[in-house]
Design an enzyme around this catalytic site. Structure first.
Site, PDB file in Angstrom:
ATOM      1  N   ALA A 192       1.315  49.073 -27.970  1.00 17.79           N
ATOM      2  CA  ALA A 192       1.312  50.371 -28.660  1.00 17.79           C
ATOM      3  C   ALA A 192       2.651  50.499 -29.375  1.00 17.79           C
ATOM      4  O   ALA A 192       3.698  50.168 -28.817  1.00 17.79           O
ATOM      5  CB  ALA A 192       1.159  51.490 -27.639  1.00 17.79           C
ATOM      6  N   GLU A 211     -33.330  34.718 -15.809  1.00 20.52           N
ATOM      7  CA  GLU A 211     -34.695  34.156 -15.780  1.00 20.52           C
ATOM      8  C   GLU A 211     -35.323  34.410 -14.413  1.00 20.52           C
ATOM      9  O   GLU A 211     -36.491  34.797 -14.304  1.00 20.52           O
ATOM     10  CB  GLU A 211     -34.676  32.644 -16.039  1.00 20.52           C
ATOM     11  CG  GLU A 211     -34.036  32.233 -17.350  1.00 20.52           C
ATOM     12  CD  GLU A 211     -32.522  32.018 -17.233  1.00 20.52           C
ATOM     13  OE1 GLU A 211     -31.873  32.789 -16.493  1.00 20.52           O
ATOM     14  OE2 GLU A 211     -31.997  31.117 -17.887  1.00 20.52           O
TER      15      GLU A 211
END
Ligand code: AOF
Ligand code: ZN
Length: 364
Positions: A160, A58
């Site tokens: 993995a 803002e």
């Protein structure tokens, strides 16, 4: 949806897009974007939060504003702050601008704000609409929100494995299961995180670097959790010139005389047990919103059991390691019934060359 609502959604989506530009740089702060329209509905300014200590979204939008915002409308994906932190409160800027209406997507979970910003805006006579594009805004700031609500870091577990579900041969060898493209994807994936966690076994076995290979200006903090402190005196992680390293040890089991093996550049913290929740809390206290667990079976199992993991990413290679004693990604969860097993949701699957990447979420 009415034509009017379509345009409000369009502007909020613009604010969310702007917010996402700070994706890997705002932590511990959230991703916030702001859009300002004048009283005739014309775009007059916009901004986003880039980094903690720099202007809030803002504030950036008001700084750039060179037209009158009186009677205008503002769109922000997070409730404007009302506290004096590293920067002054945004609500004061919104109120003094003369804006008539503000669309806020979600409340700020930070206890210093948490509804108080909205209350002040309403008391100043500004119309507040809460909830536009809530789903997208919750997704964008899920890690920031999780940390503020639970005091723990949002955890993603990555591993993995071969197509037969193995992460290493029985002698510990695992270089390489996945292809080069998957491995380089992991390096860039790390840029989304504030810290990367491994256990002592992974350090001794793999001697990893745990960096993004330069894709993030400030590399994520590298964290080693050890029960014994029996870590090698030479390790890639002890070179802290490009990325910082933190060793967390369990003081109930560690031999503290091993601390002398660590160079001064490595930070050290002790915890009173091997509960991974303590690691997650330490990292949250340090302002880590999102952490990546790249650990072996024992720590991965304990991290899931202590609800430190909210999402998983697994890379699956079409290779067969075989062997009853090859390593699994997890230890034993001691499940006896099929209704006890862990079920994940919201799966996304992608192909990386011949490898498969699956992302899923925990429901907790
Ligand atoms: C906003 N707009 O763009 C951001 C907000 O230390 P500070 O001053 O940067 O304050 C950090 C807190 O401010 C953060 O925890 C969150 O509550 C809020 N962030 N608020 O109105 C912004 N980044
Ligand atoms: Zn603010």
């Amino acid at each position: 949806m009415s034509k009017k609502n379509v345009s409000h959604t369009k502007w909020m989506k613009r604010a969310i897009f702007l917010a996402s530009l700070g994706r890997n740089t705002t932590s511990p702060n959230p991703n916030v974007g702001a859009v300002i329209l004048d009283k005739n509905g014309n775009l007059i300014s916009e901004g986003f939060h880039y980094k903690a200590g720099m202007p809030h979204a803002e504030a950036m939008a008001f700084e750039k504003l060179n037209k009158n915002a009186k009677g205008g409308t503002m769109y922000v994906n997070l409730e404007p702050c009302c506290h004096h932190g590293r920067t002054p409160p945004c609500v004061e800027k919104v109120i003094s601008s003369g804006i008539k209406k503000i669309y806020i997507s979600v409340k700020d979970p930070d206890k210093r704000v948490s509804g108080k910003g909205i209350k002040l805006l309403k008391e100043a006579g500004i119309q507040v609409d809460l909830g536009l594009c809530k789903k997208e805004s919750l997704e964008l700031n899920k890690a920031f929100i999780h940390r503020n609500i639970t005091n723990k870091a949002f955890g993603v577990l990555k591993w993995a494995m071969s197509i037969d579900g193995r992460v290493a041969l029985k002698n510990g060898k695992s270089k390489w299961i996945t292809n080069e493209e998957s491995r380089s994807l992991v390096h860039s994936l790390r840029a989304e995180f504030d810290a990367i966690i491994i256990g002592g076994n992974t350090l001794r076995k793999d001697n990893p670097l745990l960096t993004t290979r330069g894709s993030k200006k400030t590399e994520p903090l590298r964290v080693v959790f050890t029960k014994s402190l029996d870590l090698p005196s030479k390790s890639n992680l002890w070179d802290c010139s490009r990325a910082k390293t933190l060793v967390i040890y369990d003081s109930s089991t560690a031999n503290e005389s091993y601390l002398t093996r660590l160079p001064k550049s490595v930070e050290v913290e002790k915890v009173s047990s091997d509960n991974p929740e303590l690691i997650s809390k330490i990292l949250a206290d340090r302002g880590c919103n999102k952490v990546l667990w790249e650990c072996g079976p024992r720590l991965a199992t304990a991290a899931i059991q202590s609800r430190c993991i909210q999402e998983i990413i697994t890379f699956i290679a079409p290779k067969i390691l075989g062997g009853e004693n090859s390593m699994n990604p997890f230890g034993d969860f001691e499940f006896e019934q099929m209704n006890e097993i862990i079920k994940l949701s919201d799966s996304q699957v992608s192909l990386i060359g011949n490898d498969i990447c699956v992302k899923s979420s925990f429901k907790n």
